[in-house]
Design a protein around this motif. Structure first.
Motif, PDB file in Angstrom:
ATOM      1  N   SER A   1      50.296  61.538  14.127  1.00  0.00           N
ATOM      2  CA  SER A   1      50.281  61.614  15.589  1.00  0.00           C
ATOM      3  C   SER A   1      51.082  60.499  16.238  1.00  0.00           C
ATOM      4  CB  SER A   1      48.836  61.566  16.090  1.00  0.00           C
ATOM      5  OG  SER A   1      48.244  60.309  15.813  1.00  0.00           O
ATOM      6  N   LEU A   2      51.241  59.386  15.543  1.00  0.00           N
ATOM      7  CA  LEU A   2      51.991  58.255  16.107  1.00  0.00           C
ATOM      8  C   LEU A   2      53.481  58.555  16.255  1.00  0.00           C
ATOM      9  CD1 LEU A   2      50.323  55.327  14.121  1.00  0.00           C
ATOM     10  CD2 LEU A   2      49.761  56.151  16.411  1.00  0.00           C
ATOM     11  N   PHE A   3      53.968  59.579  15.562  1.00  0.00           N
ATOM     12  CA  PHE A   3      55.387  59.906  15.608  1.00  0.00           C
ATOM     13  C   PHE A   3      55.721  60.926  16.700  1.00  0.00           C
ATOM     14  CE2 PHE A   3      54.740  58.224  11.384  1.00  0.00           C
ATOM     15  CZ  PHE A   3      55.869  57.449  11.171  1.00  0.00           C
ATOM     16  N   TYR A   4      54.746  61.250  17.538  1.00  0.00           N
ATOM     17  CA  TYR A   4      55.015  62.135  18.675  1.00  0.00           C
ATOM     18  C   TYR A   4      55.652  61.329  19.798  1.00  0.00           C
ATOM     19  CZ  TYR A   4      53.036  66.537  17.176  1.00  0.00           C
ATOM     20  OH  TYR A   4      52.829  67.733  16.545  1.00  0.00           O
ATOM     21  N   ARG A   5      56.914  61.010  19.594  1.00  0.00           N
ATOM     22  CA  ARG A   5      57.661  60.246  20.590  1.00  0.00           C
ATOM     23  C   ARG A   5      57.895  61.120  21.823  1.00  0.00           C
ATOM     24  NH1 ARG A   5      63.435  57.478  19.050  1.00  0.00           N
ATOM     25  NH2 ARG A   5      63.893  56.445  21.036  1.00  0.00           N
ATOM     26  N   PRO A   6      57.535  60.641  23.010  1.00  0.00           N
ATOM     27  CA  PRO A   6      57.652  61.488  24.209  1.00  0.00           C
ATOM     28  C   PRO A   6      59.092  61.800  24.573  1.00  0.00           C
ATOM     29  CG  PRO A   6      57.091  59.238  24.801  1.00  0.00           C
ATOM     30  CD  PRO A   6      57.020  59.301  23.309  1.00  0.00           C
TER      31      PRO A   6
ATOM     32  N   ALA B   1      42.924  70.698  26.576  1.00  0.00           N
ATOM     33  CA  ALA B   1      43.736  69.775  25.772  1.00  0.00           C
ATOM     34  C   ALA B   1      45.143  69.655  26.341  1.00  0.00           C
ATOM     35  CB  ALA B   1      43.794  70.262  24.324  1.00  0.00           C
ATOM     36  N   ALA B   2      45.697  70.780  26.825  1.00  0.00           N
ATOM     37  CA  ALA B   2      47.026  70.726  27.443  1.00  0.00           C
ATOM     38  C   ALA B   2      47.007  69.885  28.705  1.00  0.00           C
ATOM     39  CB  ALA B   2      47.501  72.150  27.764  1.00  0.00           C
ATOM     40  N   ALA B   3      45.912  69.984  29.472  1.00  0.00           N
ATOM     41  CA  ALA B   3      45.792  69.176  30.686  1.00  0.00           C
ATOM     42  C   ALA B   3      45.744  67.687  30.357  1.00  0.00           C
ATOM     43  CB  ALA B   3      44.538  69.588  31.462  1.00  0.00           C
ATOM     44  N   LEU B   4      44.983  67.340  29.326  1.00  0.00           N
ATOM     45  CA  LEU B   4      44.910  65.938  28.915  1.00  0.00           C
ATOM     46  C   LEU B   4      46.269  65.417  28.458  1.00  0.00           C
ATOM     47  CD1 LEU B   4      41.554  65.860  26.889  1.00  0.00           C
ATOM     48  CD2 LEU B   4      41.947  65.104  29.237  1.00  0.00           C
ATOM     49  N   SER B   5      46.996  66.235  27.677  1.00  0.00           N
ATOM     50  CA  SER B   5      48.287  65.793  27.157  1.00  0.00           C
ATOM     51  C   SER B   5      49.322  65.666  28.266  1.00  0.00           C
ATOM     52  CB  SER B   5      48.792  66.761  26.081  1.00  0.00           C
ATOM     53  OG  SER B   5      49.019  68.042  26.636  1.00  0.00           O
ATOM     54  N   LYS B   6      49.228  66.518  29.269  1.00  0.00           N
ATOM     55  CA  LYS B   6      50.172  66.437  30.377  1.00  0.00           C
ATOM     56  C   LYS B   6      49.861  65.255  31.281  1.00  0.00           C
ATOM     57  CE  LYS B   6      52.830  69.753  33.037  1.00  0.00           C
ATOM     58  NZ  LYS B   6      52.925  71.173  33.472  1.00  0.00           N
ATOM     59  N   ARG B   7      48.614  64.869  31.312  1.00  0.00           N
ATOM     60  CA  ARG B   7      48.180  63.751  32.139  1.00  0.00           C
ATOM     61  C   ARG B   7      48.461  62.419  31.456  1.00  0.00           C
ATOM     62  NH1 ARG B   7      46.704  62.112  37.340  1.00  0.00           N
ATOM     63  NH2 ARG B   7      45.154  60.462  37.218  1.00  0.00           N
TER      64      ARG B   7
ATOM     65  N   ARG C   1      50.842  62.071  22.457  1.00  0.00           N
ATOM     66  CA  ARG C   1      50.485  61.159  21.370  1.00  0.00           C
ATOM     67  C   ARG C   1      49.032  60.683  21.436  1.00  0.00           C
ATOM     68  NH1 ARG C   1      54.256  56.411  21.375  1.00  0.00           N
ATOM     69  NH2 ARG C   1      55.629  57.662  20.068  1.00  0.00           N
ATOM     70  N   PRO C   2      48.548  60.129  22.550  1.00  0.00           N
ATOM     71  CA  PRO C   2      47.142  59.661  22.565  1.00  0.00           C
ATOM     72  C   PRO C   2      46.123  60.788  22.415  1.00  0.00           C
ATOM     73  CG  PRO C   2      48.136  59.502  24.751  1.00  0.00           C
ATOM     74  CD  PRO C   2      49.237  59.793  23.806  1.00  0.00           C
ATOM     75  N   VAL C   3      46.450  61.976  22.938  1.00  0.00           N
ATOM     76  CA  VAL C   3      45.520  63.097  22.820  1.00  0.00           C
ATOM     77  C   VAL C   3      45.409  63.558  21.367  1.00  0.00           C
ATOM     78  CG1 VAL C   3      45.104  65.501  23.477  1.00  0.00           C
ATOM     79  CG2 VAL C   3      45.868  63.861  25.190  1.00  0.00           C
TER      80      VAL C   3
ATOM     81  N   SER D   1      46.972  72.756  20.298  1.00  0.00           N
ATOM     82  CA  SER D   1      47.754  73.185  21.465  1.00  0.00           C
ATOM     83  C   SER D   1      48.816  72.168  21.882  1.00  0.00           C
ATOM     84  CB  SER D   1      46.816  73.497  22.640  1.00  0.00           C
ATOM     85  OG  SER D   1      46.046  74.637  22.368  1.00  0.00           O
ATOM     86  N   PRO D   2      48.468  70.887  22.058  1.00  0.00           N
ATOM     87  CA  PRO D   2      49.518  69.925  22.418  1.00  0.00           C
ATOM     88  C   PRO D   2      50.526  69.703  21.298  1.00  0.00           C
ATOM     89  CG  PRO D   2      47.336  69.063  22.935  1.00  0.00           C
ATOM     90  CD  PRO D   2      47.133  70.259  22.066  1.00  0.00           C
ATOM     91  N   GLY D   3      50.029  69.622  20.049  1.00  0.00           N
ATOM     92  CA  GLY D   3      50.904  69.297  18.929  1.00  0.00           C
ATOM     93  C   GLY D   3      51.942  70.353  18.630  1.00  0.00           C
TER      94      GLY D   3
END
Length: 486
Positions: A238-243, A122-128, A132-134, A175-177
């Motif tokens: 999840s939509l409020f996870y502004r990068p 999951a961390a790999a997906l979020s870093k890629r 927010r989308p993950v 993990s990402p959140g």
């Protein structure tokens, strides 16, 4: 009366014109607000950083609250899958019921295993692709899995819906959140993470109570529908996870592949301090799951306490953990070295477990759960240490490794206590073992001070070697210049 020759004034035209000119302004403001959410933020310790904390609070509220409430539907599932009447006694020694009970318990264990063990992926997906989308995708999978569980009639179906689908979705949320929060803070990092983690404790208080009431008045299926339906709020959160804003100079020219990111996550264990800490925390998760999975059954089936009273035991622990998490977050931000605070919380929980055979009344169990709540409150601080050990840039990777290790030990905590109960006819040995492990973990964390001294000595030696090398190089150049002039 109107005078002739004077033009008639129409206010309607002015209003229409005003609205005509004001509408684009409203539209532009709306577009501007949407664009501000989508664009990266530069805020640190303020502004949108706290909006991210609020979103993480909602996510942990739902995720931890729903999964910790598996005990609410556990007994009805055992009775359903064993083919017995819904009025059957869950504490009976029926061999069929006992066999199905163990299999059903693995539904919750499977979900927990997926949530934590898939952390690196999951961390790999979020870093890629971004957090927010993950998290958004994970929220959809989680809600869908919990709702579909209410439609199951076979144990393998629940394994797929609750264990696999909801578990995979939960891993993409947790993990990402949580791991991304340290990147938004510097001075208030500990407090921010503790606030987000308090959501889990409050979720246990609220969701378990509501699910229990629904299950008692209606059935376990409607409890699943409620849990899955309210979990849809995670999709909105999840939509409020502004990068975070990353300067162009710091951006990589080529985005790393998922494989490279996972390998990088595992490389975080090359840090000796982090490796020691993450495996000790994983070992402590074994102790936590002994209590979480079996305190209800011990209270109801061994001590003979009513089901209603037994269901409130975790509520006391959750309430205490909320207070501990907030206080620990505030105190932790004012400490240069936070690990002793974590050691203290774990040690208190271990002491409570060691004296478990002495607890014979409901009041005794309440006191035990208060001590467990102090111990449980350390989970709010757990997320802050990865960034302390490996740095903010690797915080998500490090937290995913922590989640994976914790899942390995935690998954076997519940079944191990069940095996001990089958062998001895009591949970006393299992709870005492959990307490001894917690105390040992707390004491072994003191090795971090020794690793700090070793690290400082190595840094000093490397600097000294670099200084000598520079001096030698400078001397060589001076000799070469002298010989060239001669």
């Amino acid at each position: 009366m109107e005078q002739q020759g004077q033009p008639r004034i129409s206010f309607q035209v002015d209003v229409v014109d005003a609205n005509r000119f004001q509408e684009p302004r409203r539209t532009s403001r709306r577009r501007s607000s949407i664009r501000s959410i989508l664009e990266p933020t530069k805020a640190i310790d303020k502004g949108w950083s706290w909006v991210v904390v609020a979103a993480s609070f909602v996510l942990t509220f739902m995720l931890v609250g729903v999964f910790s409430s598996f005990g609410v539907i556990y007994v009805p599932l055992v009775i359903l899958y064993s083919g017995q009447n819904q009025s059957s006694d869950s504490c009976s020694a029926n061999a069929t019921l006992s066999s199905v009970s163990g299999q059903t318990a693995w539904i919750g264990n499977t979900a927990t295993l997926f949530i934590f063990s898939l952390g690196p992926f999951a961390a790999a997906l979020s870093k890629r692709w971004g957090v927010r989308p993950v998290v958004f995708t994970g929220s959809i999978l989680f809600s869908t899995g919990v709702i579909l569980t209410g439609l199951t009639n076979e144990i393998w179906q629940a394994f797929l819906t609750y264990g696999v689908l909801a578990g995979v979705g939960g891993s993409m949320i947790y993990s990402p959140g949580v791991g991304i929060i340290p990147t938004y803070f510097h001075k208030r990092k500990t407090l921010a993470i503790c606030i987000s983690q308090v959501g889990g404790s409050i979720g246990v208080l609220v969701i378990s109570s509501v699910m229990g009431a629904i299950e008692s008045k209606y059935d376990w299926r409607r409890a699943c529908y409620f849990a899955g339906g309210i979990s849809c709020l995670m999709i909105l959160a999840s939509l409020f996870y502004r990068p975070r804003y990353i300067p162009e100079t710091a951006q990589q020219s080529k985005a790393p592949s998922v494989k490279e990111i996972i390998i990088g996550a595992w490389k975080t264990q090359r840090h000796p301090r982090f490796a020691l800490w993450v495996w000790l925390i994983g070992l402590h998760f074994f102790s936590l799951y002994v209590v979480l999975f079996h305190i209800y059954r011990h209270s109801e089936c061994v001590l003979g306490i009513s089901k209603q009273k037994s269901s409130f035991l975790l509520t006391y622990a959750s309430a205490v953990s909320i207070v501990v998490a907030v206080v620990a977050g505030y105190v932790g931000d004012h400490l240069q070295y936070r690990l002793p605070l974590l050691q203290f919380l774990i040690f208190i929980g271990g002491i409570g477990n060691v004296f478990f055979p002495l607890y014979q009344t409901y009041a005794d169990l309440i006191g035990f759960m208060i001590l467990f709540g102090i111990n449980y409150g350390y989970l709010a601080m757990m997320s802050i240490f990865p960034s302390d050990f490996v740095g903010v840039d690797e915080a998500v990777n490090a937290f995913s490794i922590l989640s994976f290790t914790s899942s390995i030990f935690g998954t076997f905590g519940g079944p191990a206590a069940g095996w001990i109960f089958d062998a001895t006819g009591s949970y006393n040995a299992a709870f005492v073992l959990a307490g001894v492990i917690s105390i040992c973990v707390s004491l072994l964390m003191s090795l971090d001070l020794w690793l700090i001294r070793v690290e400082k000595r190595r840094n000093a030696e490397s600097k000294e070697a670099e200084t000598k090398a520079l001096q030698a190089e400078k001397l060589t150049r001076s000799v070469a210049q002298y010989e060239s002039t001669v």
